[in-house]
Design a protein around this motif. Structure first.
Motif, PDB file in Angstrom:
ATOM      1  N   TRP A  60      36.164  63.947  16.750  1.00 36.44           N
ATOM      2  CA  TRP A  60      35.460  62.668  16.666  1.00 36.44           C
ATOM      3  C   TRP A  60      36.244  61.489  17.245  1.00 36.44           C
ATOM      4  O   TRP A  60      35.641  60.653  17.939  1.00 36.44           O
ATOM      5  N   PRO A  61      37.547  61.358  16.986  1.00 35.32           N
ATOM      6  CA  PRO A  61      38.242  60.178  17.525  1.00 35.32           C
ATOM      7  C   PRO A  61      38.082  60.007  19.032  1.00 35.32           C
ATOM      8  O   PRO A  61      37.860  58.891  19.510  1.00 35.32           O
ATOM      9  N   ALA A  62      38.171  61.087  19.779  1.00 32.83           N
ATOM     10  CA  ALA A  62      38.025  60.992  21.235  1.00 32.83           C
ATOM     11  C   ALA A  62      36.592  60.647  21.622  1.00 32.83           C
ATOM     12  O   ALA A  62      36.358  59.852  22.542  1.00 32.83           O
ATOM     13  N   LEU A  63      35.612  61.240  20.908  1.00 24.11           N
ATOM     14  CA  LEU A  63      34.221  60.929  21.201  1.00 24.11           C
ATOM     15  C   LEU A  63      33.906  59.489  20.803  1.00 24.11           C
ATOM     16  O   LEU A  63      33.185  58.778  21.523  1.00 24.11           O
ATOM     17  N   ARG A  64      34.458  59.048  19.703  1.00 22.85           N
ATOM     18  CA  ARG A  64      34.255  57.662  19.271  1.00 22.85           C
ATOM     19  C   ARG A  64      34.812  56.688  20.313  1.00 22.85           C
ATOM     20  O   ARG A  64      34.202  55.645  20.588  1.00 22.85           O
ATOM     21  N   LYS A  65      35.950  57.032  20.907  1.00 23.78           N
ATOM     22  CA  LYS A  65      36.531  56.177  21.944  1.00 23.78           C
ATOM     23  C   LYS A  65      35.561  56.031  23.117  1.00 23.78           C
ATOM     24  O   LYS A  65      35.345  54.923  23.639  1.00 23.78           O
ATOM     25  N   ARG A  66      34.962  57.124  23.534  1.00 22.41           N
ATOM     26  CA  ARG A  66      33.982  57.072  24.618  1.00 22.41           C
ATOM     27  C   ARG A  66      32.778  56.233  24.220  1.00 22.41           C
ATOM     28  O   ARG A  66      32.237  55.479  25.031  1.00 22.41           O
ATOM     29  N   MET A  67      32.363  56.373  22.972  1.00 20.92           N
ATOM     30  CA  MET A  67      31.223  55.613  22.470  1.00 20.92           C
ATOM     31  C   MET A  67      31.516  54.117  22.486  1.00 20.92           C
ATOM     32  O   MET A  67      30.685  53.305  22.883  1.00 20.92           O
ATOM     33  N   MET A  68      32.730  53.750  22.079  1.00 18.33           N
ATOM     34  CA  MET A  68      33.080  52.339  21.999  1.00 18.33           C
ATOM     35  C   MET A  68      33.297  51.725  23.387  1.00 18.33           C
ATOM     36  O   MET A  68      33.237  50.511  23.541  1.00 18.33           O
ATOM     37  N   GLU A  69      33.542  52.552  24.379  1.00 16.07           N
ATOM     38  CA  GLU A  69      33.697  52.057  25.750  1.00 16.07           C
ATOM     39  C   GLU A  69      32.350  51.839  26.434  1.00 16.07           C
ATOM     40  O   GLU A  69      32.279  51.209  27.483  1.00 16.07           O
ATOM     41  N   ALA A  70      31.286  52.358  25.826  1.00 12.85           N
ATOM     42  CA  ALA A  70      29.952  52.241  26.413  1.00 12.85           C
ATOM     43  C   ALA A  70      29.255  50.971  25.934  1.00 12.85           C
ATOM     44  O   ALA A  70      29.498  50.486  24.827  1.00 12.85           O
ATOM     45  N   ASP A  71      28.383  50.463  26.770  1.00 12.23           N
ATOM     46  CA  ASP A  71      27.547  49.319  26.404  1.00 12.23           C
ATOM     47  C   ASP A  71      26.236  49.774  25.783  1.00 12.23           C
ATOM     48  O   ASP A  71      25.617  49.045  25.007  1.00 12.23           O
ATOM     49  N   ILE A  72      25.802  50.985  26.162  1.00 10.79           N
ATOM     50  CA  ILE A  72      24.551  51.554  25.668  1.00 10.79           C
ATOM     51  C   ILE A  72      24.835  52.948  25.117  1.00 10.79           C
ATOM     52  O   ILE A  72      25.451  53.778  25.791  1.00 10.79           O
TER      53      ILE A  72
END
Length: 201
Positions: free
Chosen positions: A63-75
């Motif tokens: 999850w931490p790595a996926l969360r990082k990708r999520m937080m880098e996205a605008d949508i």
């Protein structure tokens, strides 16, 4: 202004199995791409997302790595099938892990997701697309995401049949139009919020 979108495919089927959810998610991401949005995606079931409500549940937690990708996205796009009238267990796991965002309110009184947009795509062979959408949108709004105007993108086949979205000879006109509208509204709202985020309370 370059926008980024991340699609989370919450199918129960691991790669490389065919997935109607993957098809619909891809169509929404393609529509965003046509609007100049950079897109990325992840089939969540392929990752070891551990149960829990913190940002990191320990050794091996993806999850931490996926969360990082999520937080880098605008949508953020969450795509899910309907099972027993509900979002998939994978989609619910994603929402549970987002619960940790509730503890992340900054000194400015805002969540780190403030200014980010969330949209939903749903497929299934039973009724429930509106219910599934409502559950996911409510959770995403709770943790700070903004929801654009318009419907989620969804397709539901005739109940108790074996027809899958991925098996259709073409995209139904109404689904195609909804995808186009959803992408346009999401990109517009994300652009507005990226330029001028919500005021600090």
């Amino acid at each position: 202004m370059t926008l980024k979108a991340l699609g989370l495919n919450c199918t129960l089927s691991p790669s490389p199995k065919p997935s109607s959810t993957e098809k619909l998610m891809g169509q929404v991401l393609d529509a965003l791409g046509q609007l100049g949005v950079a897109t990325d995606s992840q089939r969540v079931v392929d990752l070891d997302i551990k149960p829990g409500v913190t940002h990191d549940e320990g050794d091996g937690d993806a999850w931490p790595a996926l969360r990082k990708r999520m937080m880098e996205a605008d949508i953020l796009l969450i795509a899910t099938p309907i099972w027993m009238g509900q979002p998939s267990s994978v989609a619910k796991r994603v929402l549970e892990r987002m619960d940790a965002i509730l503890g992340d309110i900054g000194d400015d009184g805002r969540y780190p997701t403030s200014g980010k947009v969330a949209i939903v795509a749903v497929v299934g062979n039973e009724d429930g697309a509106h219910h599934v959408t409502a559950e996911i949108y409510q959770a995403l709004a709770d943790v700070g995401f903004s929801i654009p105007a318009g419907s989620s993108a969804y397709w539901v086949g005739e109940a108790m049949t074996d027809t899958d979205y991925q098996d259709l000879p073409g995209t139904p006109e109404k689904v195609a139009q909804t995808i186009k509208t959803l992408a346009a509204n999401a990109a517009h709202l994300a652009k507005v919020l990226k330029k001028d985020n919500y005021p600090v309370p």
